[in-house]
Design a protein around this motif. Structure first.
Motif, PDB file in Angstrom:
ATOM      1  N   UNK A   6     -46.209  21.739  32.614  1.00 16.77           N
ATOM      2  CA  UNK A   6     -46.334  22.541  31.392  1.00 16.77           C
ATOM      3  C   UNK A   6     -45.087  23.372  31.123  1.00 16.77           C
ATOM      4  N   UNK A   7     -44.536  23.976  32.153  1.00 11.05           N
ATOM      5  CA  UNK A   7     -43.333  24.784  31.985  1.00 11.05           C
ATOM      6  C   UNK A   7     -42.137  23.907  31.612  1.00 11.05           C
ATOM      7  N   UNK A   8     -42.022  22.763  32.253  1.00 12.89           N
ATOM      8  CA  UNK A   8     -40.921  21.857  31.935  1.00 12.89           C
ATOM      9  C   UNK A   8     -41.009  21.417  30.470  1.00 12.89           C
ATOM     10  N   UNK A   9     -42.205  21.036  30.029  1.00 14.26           N
ATOM     11  CA  UNK A   9     -42.363  20.604  28.649  1.00 14.26           C
ATOM     12  C   UNK A   9     -42.123  21.759  27.673  1.00 14.26           C
ATOM     13  N   UNK A  10     -42.574  22.945  28.034  1.00 10.62           N
ATOM     14  CA  UNK A  10     -42.364  24.129  27.190  1.00 10.62           C
ATOM     15  C   UNK A  10     -40.865  24.338  26.941  1.00 10.62           C
ATOM     16  N   UNK A  11     -40.053  24.059  27.938  1.00 12.51           N
ATOM     17  CA  UNK A  11     -38.609  24.237  27.812  1.00 12.51           C
ATOM     18  C   UNK A  11     -37.964  23.157  26.937  1.00 12.51           C
ATOM     19  N   UNK A  12     -38.614  22.019  26.806  1.00 13.89           N
ATOM     20  CA  UNK A  12     -38.023  20.879  26.096  1.00 13.89           C
ATOM     21  C   UNK A  12     -38.591  20.610  24.706  1.00 13.89           C
ATOM     22  N   UNK A  13     -39.850  20.930  24.502  1.00 12.81           N
ATOM     23  CA  UNK A  13     -40.569  20.448  23.318  1.00 12.81           C
ATOM     24  C   UNK A  13     -39.955  20.865  21.983  1.00 12.81           C
ATOM     25  N   UNK A  14     -39.337  21.996  21.922  1.00 15.41           N
ATOM     26  CA  UNK A  14     -38.753  22.447  20.654  1.00 15.41           C
ATOM     27  C   UNK A  14     -37.282  22.055  20.504  1.00 15.41           C
ATOM     28  N   UNK A  15     -36.565  22.037  21.597  1.00 13.62           N
ATOM     29  CA  UNK A  15     -35.129  21.786  21.509  1.00 13.62           C
ATOM     30  C   UNK A  15     -34.800  20.305  21.316  1.00 13.62           C
ATOM     31  N   UNK A  16     -35.557  19.416  21.936  1.00 16.97           N
ATOM     32  CA  UNK A  16     -35.239  17.988  21.805  1.00 16.97           C
ATOM     33  C   UNK A  16     -35.291  17.485  20.367  1.00 16.97           C
ATOM     34  N   UNK A  17     -36.343  17.777  19.606  1.00 20.90           N
ATOM     35  CA  UNK A  17     -36.346  17.331  18.205  1.00 20.90           C
ATOM     36  C   UNK A  17     -35.208  17.947  17.380  1.00 20.90           C
ATOM     37  N   UNK A  18     -34.840  19.173  17.683  1.00 18.04           N
ATOM     38  CA  UNK A  18     -33.738  19.818  16.970  1.00 18.04           C
ATOM     39  C   UNK A  18     -32.408  19.122  17.257  1.00 18.04           C
ATOM     40  N   UNK A  19     -32.205  18.791  18.503  1.00 12.22           N
ATOM     41  CA  UNK A  19     -30.975  18.074  18.869  1.00 12.22           C
ATOM     42  C   UNK A  19     -30.921  16.737  18.142  1.00 12.22           C
ATOM     43  N   UNK A  20     -32.027  16.016  18.148  1.00 12.69           N
ATOM     44  CA  UNK A  20     -32.062  14.707  17.488  1.00 12.69           C
ATOM     45  C   UNK A  20     -31.831  14.851  15.985  1.00 12.69           C
ATOM     46  N   UNK A  21     -32.394  15.879  15.389  1.00 10.42           N
ATOM     47  CA  UNK A  21     -32.240  16.087  13.940  1.00 10.42           C
ATOM     48  C   UNK A  21     -30.802  16.456  13.585  1.00 10.42           C
ATOM     49  N   UNK A  22     -30.230  17.390  14.321  1.00  6.34           N
ATOM     50  CA  UNK A  22     -28.886  17.874  14.006  1.00  6.34           C
ATOM     51  C   UNK A  22     -27.784  16.883  14.399  1.00  6.34           C
ATOM     52  N   UNK A  23     -28.043  16.095  15.433  1.00  7.07           N
ATOM     53  CA  UNK A  23     -27.051  15.150  15.932  1.00  7.07           C
ATOM     54  C   UNK A  23     -27.721  13.782  16.131  1.00  7.07           C
ATOM     55  N   UNK A  24     -28.048  13.099  15.030  1.00  2.00           N
ATOM     56  CA  UNK A  24     -28.858  11.875  15.125  1.00  2.00           C
ATOM     57  C   UNK A  24     -28.210  10.740  15.921  1.00  2.00           C
ATOM     58  N   UNK A  25     -26.895  10.751  16.045  1.00  2.86           N
ATOM     59  CA  UNK A  25     -26.226   9.661  16.753  1.00  2.86           C
ATOM     60  C   UNK A  25     -25.848   9.988  18.189  1.00  2.86           C
ATOM     61  N   UNK A  26     -26.167  11.192  18.616  1.00  2.00           N
ATOM     62  CA  UNK A  26     -25.829  11.581  19.981  1.00  2.00           C
ATOM     63  C   UNK A  26     -26.778  10.907  20.972  1.00  2.00           C
ATOM     64  N   UNK A  27     -26.261  10.573  22.135  1.00  3.21           N
ATOM     65  CA  UNK A  27     -27.084  10.011  23.207  1.00  3.21           C
ATOM     66  C   UNK A  27     -27.714  11.179  23.962  1.00  3.21           C
ATOM     67  N   UNK A  28     -29.038  11.161  24.048  1.00  2.00           N
ATOM     68  CA  UNK A  28     -29.749  12.226  24.760  1.00  2.00           C
ATOM     69  C   UNK A  28     -30.158  11.713  26.131  1.00  2.00           C
ATOM     70  N   UNK A  29     -29.693  12.405  27.150  1.00  3.20           N
ATOM     71  CA  UNK A  29     -30.032  12.092  28.528  1.00  3.20           C
ATOM     72  C   UNK A  29     -30.941  13.190  29.068  1.00  3.20           C
ATOM     73  N   UNK A  30     -32.041  12.789  29.657  1.00  3.04           N
ATOM     74  CA  UNK A  30     -33.027  13.740  30.167  1.00  3.04           C
ATOM     75  C   UNK A  30     -33.078  13.678  31.687  1.00  3.04           C
TER      76      UNK A  30
END
Length: 69
Positions: A6-30
């Motif tokens: 839950x804590x791990x997801x809490x840290x990721x759930x909002x930032x990941x969609x923002x990164x994808x939206x602002x930088x649609x062509x960036x490669x996201x590594x998790x």
């Protein structure tokens, strides 16, 4: 220190969609070792790379999850 799912997801759930939206062509590594987190991150942001920090030792379904996605 390891955090809960839950804590791990809490840290990721909002930032990941923002990164994808602002930088649609960036490669996201998790960096994670949890299949559940991989699935959620893929669903909300279409992550591109998974780095299992345990090498598959802490969640035996990680490889199947990545192969499926």
């Amino acid at each position: 220190t390891l955090v809960s799912v839950n804590e791990e997801w809490k840290r990721l759930e909002n930032i990941l969609p923002l990164i994808r939206k602002e930088f649609p062509n960036v490669v996201i590594s998790l960096d994670t070792y949890r299949s559940e987190i991989i699935k959620r991150a893929y669903q909300v942001a279409g992550i591109d790379i998974v780095n299992d920090i345990s090498g598959g030792a802490w969640d035996n379904t990680v490889f199947d999850t990545v192969a499926e996605l």
